[in-house]
Design an enzyme around this catalytic site. Sequence first.
Site, PDB file in Angstrom:
ATOM      1  N   PHE A 152      -4.878  -2.710 -11.237  1.00  0.00           N
ATOM      2  CA  PHE A 152      -4.429  -2.574  -9.829  1.00  0.00           C
ATOM      3  C   PHE A 152      -3.915  -1.591  -9.357  1.00  0.00           C
ATOM      4  O   PHE A 152      -2.920  -1.235  -8.638  1.00  0.00           O
ATOM      5  CB  PHE A 152      -3.251  -3.957  -9.421  1.00  0.00           C
ATOM      6  N   CYS A 260     -13.809   0.361  -4.387  1.00  0.00           N
ATOM      7  CA  CYS A 260     -13.206  -1.044  -4.613  1.00  0.00           C
ATOM      8  C   CYS A 260     -13.692  -1.952  -3.676  1.00  0.00           C
ATOM      9  O   CYS A 260     -14.212  -2.898  -3.852  1.00  0.00           O
ATOM     10  CB  CYS A 260     -11.857  -0.838  -5.183  1.00  0.00           C
TER      11      CYS A 260
HETATM   12  C1  UGA Z   1      -7.542  -0.560  -4.073  1.00  0.00           C
HETATM   13  C2  UGA Z   1      -6.530  -1.676  -4.289  1.00  0.00           C
HETATM   14  O1  UGA Z   1      -5.575  -1.308  -3.366  1.00  0.00           O
HETATM   15  C3  UGA Z   1      -5.937  -1.482  -5.917  1.00  0.00           C
HETATM   16  O2  UGA Z   1      -4.922  -2.358  -6.236  1.00  0.00           O
HETATM   17  C4  UGA Z   1      -7.228  -1.671  -6.697  1.00  0.00           C
HETATM   18  O3  UGA Z   1      -6.613  -1.646  -8.202  1.00  0.00           O
HETATM   19  C5  UGA Z   1      -8.074  -0.759  -6.540  1.00  0.00           C
HETATM   20  O4  UGA Z   1      -8.469  -1.034  -5.190  1.00  0.00           O
HETATM   21  C6  UGA Z   1      -9.410  -1.127  -7.707  1.00  0.00           C
HETATM   22  O5  UGA Z   1      -9.811  -2.217  -7.278  1.00  0.00           O
HETATM   23  O6  UGA Z   1      -9.535  -0.334  -8.393  1.00  0.00           O
HETATM   24  P1  UGA Z   1      -8.013   2.003  -3.559  1.00  0.00           P
HETATM   25  O7  UGA Z   1      -9.268   1.660  -3.183  1.00  0.00           O
HETATM   26  O8  UGA Z   1      -7.468   3.101  -4.301  1.00  0.00           O
HETATM   27  O9  UGA Z   1      -7.254   0.610  -4.172  1.00  0.00           O
HETATM   28  O10 UGA Z   1      -7.179   2.245  -2.062  1.00  0.00           O
HETATM   29  P2  UGA Z   1      -6.209   1.286  -1.121  1.00  0.00           P
HETATM   30  O11 UGA Z   1      -5.003   2.303  -0.977  1.00  0.00           O
HETATM   31  O12 UGA Z   1      -6.002   0.030  -1.216  1.00  0.00           O
HETATM   32  O13 UGA Z   1      -7.304   1.631   0.102  1.00  0.00           O
HETATM   33  C7  UGA Z   1      -8.840   1.202   0.385  1.00  0.00           C
HETATM   34  C8  UGA Z   1      -9.094   1.275   1.627  1.00  0.00           C
HETATM   35  O14 UGA Z   1      -8.263   0.549   2.627  1.00  0.00           O
HETATM   36  C9  UGA Z   1      -9.008   2.901   2.077  1.00  0.00           C
HETATM   37  O15 UGA Z   1      -9.839   3.236   2.811  1.00  0.00           O
HETATM   38  C10 UGA Z   1      -7.726   2.704   3.277  1.00  0.00           C
HETATM   39  O16 UGA Z   1      -7.709   3.670   4.310  1.00  0.00           O
HETATM   40  C11 UGA Z   1      -7.923   1.184   3.703  1.00  0.00           C
HETATM   41  N1  UGA Z   1      -6.636   0.800   4.341  1.00  0.00           N
HETATM   42  C12 UGA Z   1      -5.657   0.616   3.495  1.00  0.00           C
HETATM   43  C13 UGA Z   1      -6.709   0.515   5.650  1.00  0.00           C
HETATM   44  O17 UGA Z   1      -7.523   0.671   6.662  1.00  0.00           O
HETATM   45  N2  UGA Z   1      -5.605  -0.244   6.504  1.00  0.00           N
HETATM   46  C14 UGA Z   1      -4.531  -0.335   5.462  1.00  0.00           C
HETATM   47  O18 UGA Z   1      -3.554  -1.121   5.994  1.00  0.00           O
HETATM   48  C15 UGA Z   1      -4.356  -0.227   4.146  1.00  0.00           C
END
Ligand code: UGA
Length: 429
Positions: A152, A260
């Site tokens: 995660f 992811c």
């Molecule tokens: C995500 C999960 O949060 C991790 O728990 C998981 O382990 C990982 O995928 C994986 O499967 O390896 P990650 O892709 O690094 O992590 O990034 P996040 O911080 O979750 O953000 C993902 C996307 O959602 C980004 O583009 C971010 O800008 C967007 N986001 C996030 C939003 O648009 N709004 C939000 O409120 C939060």
Amino acid sequence: MEIGVVGSGHVGLVTGACLAEMGHRVICMDDSEEKIEKLRERLMPFYEPELAELVESVTREGRLSFTTDIEETVKASDVLFICVGTPSKEGGEADLSAVEKASTRIAETMDDYRLVVEKSTVPVQTGGWIRRTMEAANRRGVPFDVACNPEFLREGLAVSDFMHPDRVVIGVESKRAEETLTNLYLPLGAPIIVTDIESAEIIKHASNSFLATKISFINAVSVICEKTGADVLKVAEGMGCDGRIGRQFLDAGVGFGGSCFPKDLKAFSRIAENLGYDFKLLKEVERINQEQRTRLVKKLRAELWNLKGKTVGILGLSYKPDTDDMRSAPAIEIVELLEREGATVRAYDPKAMDTAKKILQKVQYCKDPYETADGSDALVILTEWEEFRGLDLAKIKTLLKKAIVIDGRNLLDPDDLRPLGFVYKGVGR
Ligand code: UGA
């Protein structure tokens, strides 16, 4: 413990370095000679805060080493983590050929009991396939266990997420595997959820799909906010204070990207389909996410009329801050949409420009936000990098042809911009 990590990408390398930091002896293996050579010289294949320092210290202390030799890895390890890539095939299904190859090679080589742990994100029932694959390749009948231990880790926070997890999930079939993995993670002091393998596999896909659903939900709400004059930030705050909902992952914007969420959402939807269930909700989550990209371009069109011949300055290209990762970044689709309409794009990103140059070749890359604004008809924010918060807005205004800011991440405060004479368009406010 002696630990082998097969596949030294983002997940493998972070896992290996952190387990070495916890005192284990770890060998990280990868097929790519180039990657392993670089890692031996302590050159990181990607940017991840804290990782380079960690790799440097645990390698110096002799607890982490690198190899391209799977036999050496299997022989030296009691526990083997499979961290190879599982990219999307056409249609969204995960390509599991690297997982199959790793399981086969491990089974052919092992000469004594091994615990094989799938850490790559895989569809439910992959554990069963790994076991069957290993049974077939394991001609000498060496005992082994298969387990699932999903990761995660967020990019940009991966080391800290590993060391301070909200929970550790281990899917096991035997007491021996349960004890080994419980002992491994006990020092982290986090709750350990022990399940069967299938449940652990589903926990991973369901968690990512749920977080993606939260984002698309707030993005859909942001449309209602825009049409009524409400402020999605206030709405998210009000909703998020309810402990059952929570404020995290309620940031409206240009939608989610990365390696992811988009991939896992497609894969989960595909697994459901294969199992005879049409998981329509997930398809809608994906559709809303795509729409956020086109909605941003519509906002630009509403201010600039024709985009043909206009110059658009973009701040932020990576799919989120603190990474140079451009995989499924909203910026890719948005730049392509703008270029298709005949606009010229200038852009700046603190970390992702080298990666972006390979994908978005027509973009004019700039040395900072001010050069990006210089001569642009509008400024668009696509990644909420901390350094964009402190921009000298008065200077930006003198450089832009038109004082227009389209803030795809709600990073800036409209109350700072509007008094200076900017037209400011955020998302849902
Ligand atoms: C995500 C999960 O949060 C991790 O728990 C998981 O382990 C990982 O995928 C994986 O499967 O390896 P990650 O892709 O690094 O992590 O990034 P996040 O911080 O979750 O953000 C993902 C996307 O959602 C980004 O583009 C971010 O800008 C967007 N986001 C996030 C939003 O648009 N709004 C939000 O409120 C939060």
